[in-house]
Design a protein around this motif. Structure first.
Motif, short mmCIF file in Angstrom:
data_model
loop_
_atom_site.label_atom_id
_atom_site.label_comp_id
_atom_site.label_asym_id
_atom_site.label_seq_id
_atom_site.Cartn_x
_atom_site.Cartn_y
_atom_site.Cartn_z
N MET A 154 0.81 -1.22 0.00
CA MET A 154 0.00 0.00 0.00
C MET A 154 0.84 1.27 0.00
SD MET A 154 -2.96 -1.02 2.76
CE MET A 154 -3.51 0.69 2.89
N GLY A 155 2.16 1.12 0.12
CA GLY A 155 3.03 2.30 0.13
C GLY A 155 3.00 3.03 1.46
N THR A 156 2.78 2.31 2.56
CA THR A 156 2.78 2.93 3.88
C THR A 156 4.16 3.52 4.16
OG1 THR A 156 1.20 1.25 4.62
CG2 THR A 156 2.29 2.55 6.33
N PRO A 157 4.25 4.80 4.54
CA PRO A 157 5.55 5.46 4.75
C PRO A 157 6.42 4.74 5.78
CG PRO A 157 3.78 7.08 4.70
CD PRO A 157 3.13 5.74 4.73
N TYR A 158 7.73 4.85 5.62
CA TYR A 158 8.68 4.14 6.47
C TYR A 158 8.55 4.55 7.94
CZ TYR A 158 11.56 8.36 6.93
OH TYR A 158 12.00 9.63 7.23
N ASP A 159 8.12 5.81 8.20
CA ASP A 159 8.01 6.26 9.58
C ASP A 159 6.71 5.79 10.24
OD1 ASP A 159 6.48 7.87 7.91
OD2 ASP A 159 6.70 9.66 9.17
N VAL A 160 5.88 5.09 9.49
CA VAL A 160 4.59 4.63 10.00
C VAL A 160 4.49 3.11 10.02
CG1 VAL A 160 2.09 4.60 9.49
CG2 VAL A 160 3.40 6.73 9.23
N ILE A 161 5.15 2.44 9.09
CA ILE A 161 4.85 1.03 8.82
C ILE A 161 5.11 0.10 10.00
CG2 ILE A 161 7.12 0.51 7.78
CD1 ILE A 161 5.50 -1.29 5.78
N ASP A 162 6.19 0.30 10.77
CA ASP A 162 6.48 -0.63 11.87
C ASP A 162 5.36 -0.60 12.92
OD1 ASP A 162 8.82 -1.54 10.76
OD2 ASP A 162 10.10 -0.14 11.87
N GLN A 163 4.90 0.60 13.26
CA GLN A 163 3.82 0.70 14.24
C GLN A 163 2.50 0.16 13.67
OE1 GLN A 163 3.82 4.30 16.92
NE2 GLN A 163 5.15 5.10 15.32
N ALA A 164 2.28 0.37 12.37
CA ALA A 164 1.06 -0.13 11.74
C ALA A 164 1.02 -1.66 11.74
CB ALA A 164 0.95 0.40 10.31
N VAL A 165 2.17 -2.29 11.45
CA VAL A 165 2.26 -3.74 11.46
C VAL A 165 1.99 -4.29 12.85
CG1 VAL A 165 3.84 -5.71 11.21
CG2 VAL A 165 3.80 -3.91 9.48
N LEU A 166 2.58 -3.67 13.86
CA LEU A 166 2.39 -4.10 15.24
C LEU A 166 0.92 -4.01 15.65
CD1 LEU A 166 3.50 -4.95 18.02
CD2 LEU A 166 3.91 -2.52 18.49
N TYR A 167 0.31 -2.87 15.34
CA TYR A 167 -1.11 -2.68 15.68
C TYR A 167 -1.98 -3.72 14.99
CZ TYR A 167 -5.68 -0.42 16.05
OH TYR A 167 -7.00 -0.17 16.31
N MET A 168 -1.75 -3.93 13.71
CA MET A 168 -2.58 -4.85 12.93
C MET A 168 -2.46 -6.28 13.43
SD MET A 168 -2.67 -5.18 8.79
CE MET A 168 -3.59 -6.49 7.98
N ARG A 169 -1.25 -6.72 13.75
CA ARG A 169 -1.05 -8.10 14.21
C ARG A 169 -1.73 -8.35 15.55
NH1 ARG A 169 5.28 -8.93 12.24
NH2 ARG A 169 4.73 -9.64 10.13
N ILE A 170 -1.67 -7.38 16.43
CA ILE A 170 -2.34 -7.56 17.73
C ILE A 170 -3.85 -7.58 17.54
CG2 ILE A 170 -2.73 -6.54 20.01
CD1 ILE A 170 0.11 -5.39 19.86
#
Length: 460
Positions: free
Chosen positions: A125-141
């Motif tokens: 989706m082109g999630t920016p590098y400063d956002v993607i790590d937190q987005a992945v963590l939130y989504m997995r939980i």
């Protein structure tokens, strides 16, 4: 004798009963939205706009993944309403036990899917590098809570099919309070950020799921749940799939266009993403109020199909269309008029608010069109036709929107042009849905008349 929480949709004054059904459902939807809104507000105020963008950027993707399974719960609800209208206790009992077991299986499958695909899809989706790590963590939980989400959706769908929208509201109120409290506790006290709000959300989801299961297990009617009796009845599973899979595919593919739009928004940077996230959440409260009329049109139509009430079905559609127009226009106007205030709840950043206002002005002022589109679709599904509205929605709302992104938006690369794709697609799809309803209603009516004539001939 009807219990106070059940509604006889097949007789009596129609509009008061639609409101009696819809208002608790509106409040239930609003409380469910508060799960995500509380996450965004807390991280926006106490962690920052990057964390807020991370939480918001997962919404369309989450919906894309879970919509197939949510569609199955709709199939279960439509069948439940039909059996209830026909007073078919045996089929009600089989459907309840098939549906609950299916919800457990669906939730377990979603855990695996969500955890594995989170990072690859967010990257796509082109999630920016400063956002993607937190987005992945939130989504997995969040996906660890999918069994609870599926159980609640299937269970609440069963209750709503008989007209009971009050108890699902009460359960969401309890879990919503828990969610807000734990959000603040995990973020402010423990500093867990996006992980904290995700954990709070899944705890609240499991609370609402357990309450729904308890309700079904304590029932003293044909829809009483007995855990030892859980089994898949193939005929019921097939019927759930026949109605639910097209609805789920529609929801999933529909969200592909939303994912593409989210990807386009991502190209404007994290501040634009945060503004879009805040606006989307405000719009969500308007949408969920209108969506209660979609569910009303589906349930009321389906019960009257089961009872064979031909004339009442058209009245159901017209009444729901009138109410959804009033609700959508009124709430949309309020959202636009007080946009600064509402957006300020999510973020104090002036740039975030400015981006949010741009989206609100276009979407909410025309949002009633979305309500009309969904309500017409709900009546068609209540008649028992699921593939046709899916095709119409994919071609209209999705196909047109995707074409818009690659044509009009490419020519005029602005957020204004991007957001304009929504009202255009809603209007076109609504018109086609209405044509389909007329065709399928006449077809169903003719079939009902022929069956009645055959039955009378057999009695002679």
């Amino acid at each position: 004798m009807k219990r106070s929480y059940e509604i006889d949709m097949c007789s009596g004054p129609l509009v008061p009963k639609i409101l009696q059904f819809s208002i608790p459902l509106m409040l239930s939807g609003i409380l469910q939205l508060l799960f995500n809104a509380a996450d965004i507000i807390v991280v926006g105020q106490f962690t920052g706009s990057t964390a807020m963008a991370a939480v918001g950027s997962t919404g369309s993707l989450n919906n894309l993944i879970i919509n197939i399974f949510i569609g199955l719960s709709l199939g279960s609800s439509v069948l439940m309403a039909r059996y209830y209208g026909a007073k078919d206790d045996k089929n009600i009992n089989e459907l309840v036990h098939t549906s609950v077991l299916l919800s457990f299986i669906s939730g377990a499958a979603l855990i695996i899917i969500g955890i594995i695909l989170a990072r690859p899809l967010l990257s796509l989706m082109g999630t920016p590098y400063d956002v993607i790590d937190q987005a992945v963590l939130y989504m997995r939980i969040i996906f660890i809570g999918m069994p609870a989400l599926m159980t609640y959706d299937f269970g609440a769908g069963i209750l709503r099919a008989i007209g009971d929208t009050k108890r699902p509201l009460a359960y969401l109120f309890i879990s919503g309070i828990i969610n807000v409290f734990l959000n603040l506790f995990f973020v402010i006290v423990f500093g867990l950020g996006v992980a904290g709000v995700a954990i709070a959300t899944i705890i609240s989801q499991y609370t609402s799921a357990l309450l729904v299961l308890r309700c079904l297990m304590k029932a003293d009617t044909s829809y009483k749940l007995r855990l030892r009796s859980l089994r898949i009845v193939r005929s019921k599973l097939f019927q759930i799939f026949r109605i639910g899979i097209p609805a789920g595919v529609q929801g999933a593919v529909f969200n592909i266009s939303n994912v593409l739009i989210q990807s386009s928004i991502n190209s404007f940077g994290s501040i634009a993403m945060a503004g879009n996230t805040a606006s989307s959440n405000i719009e969500g409260f308007v949408y969920t109020a209108m969506n209660s009329l979609y569910q009303a049109s589906t349930s009321f139509t389906s019960q009257n199909v089961g009872a064979g009430n031909t004339k009442r079905i058209v009245k159901v559609l017209l009444s729901c269309l009138a109410i959804v127009t009033i609700v959508g226009a009124a709430l949309g106007y309020i959202a636009v008029a007080f946009g600064d205030f509402f957006l300020g709840i999510y973020s104090s950043d002036p740039e975030v608010i400015a981006y949010g206002l741009e989206r609100l002005g276009i979407i909410c002022s025309t949002y009633f069109l979305c309500g009309l589109m969904d309500t017409a679709c709900g009546s068609i599904r209540g008649l028992g036709y699921s593939i046709a509205p899916t095709i119409v929605s994919l071609a209209g709302a999705c196909g047109l929107r995707i074409a818009w992104i690659y044509t009009a938006f490419r020519i005029d690369h602005t957020l204004f042009m991007l957001y304009l794709s929504y009202p255009a697609s809603w209007l076109v799809t609504f018109i086609v849905h209405m044509i389909c309803f007329i065709v399928f209603f006449r077809k169903w009516k003719d079939g009902t008349s022929k069956r009645a004539m055959i039955a009378k001939a057999a009695m002679r």
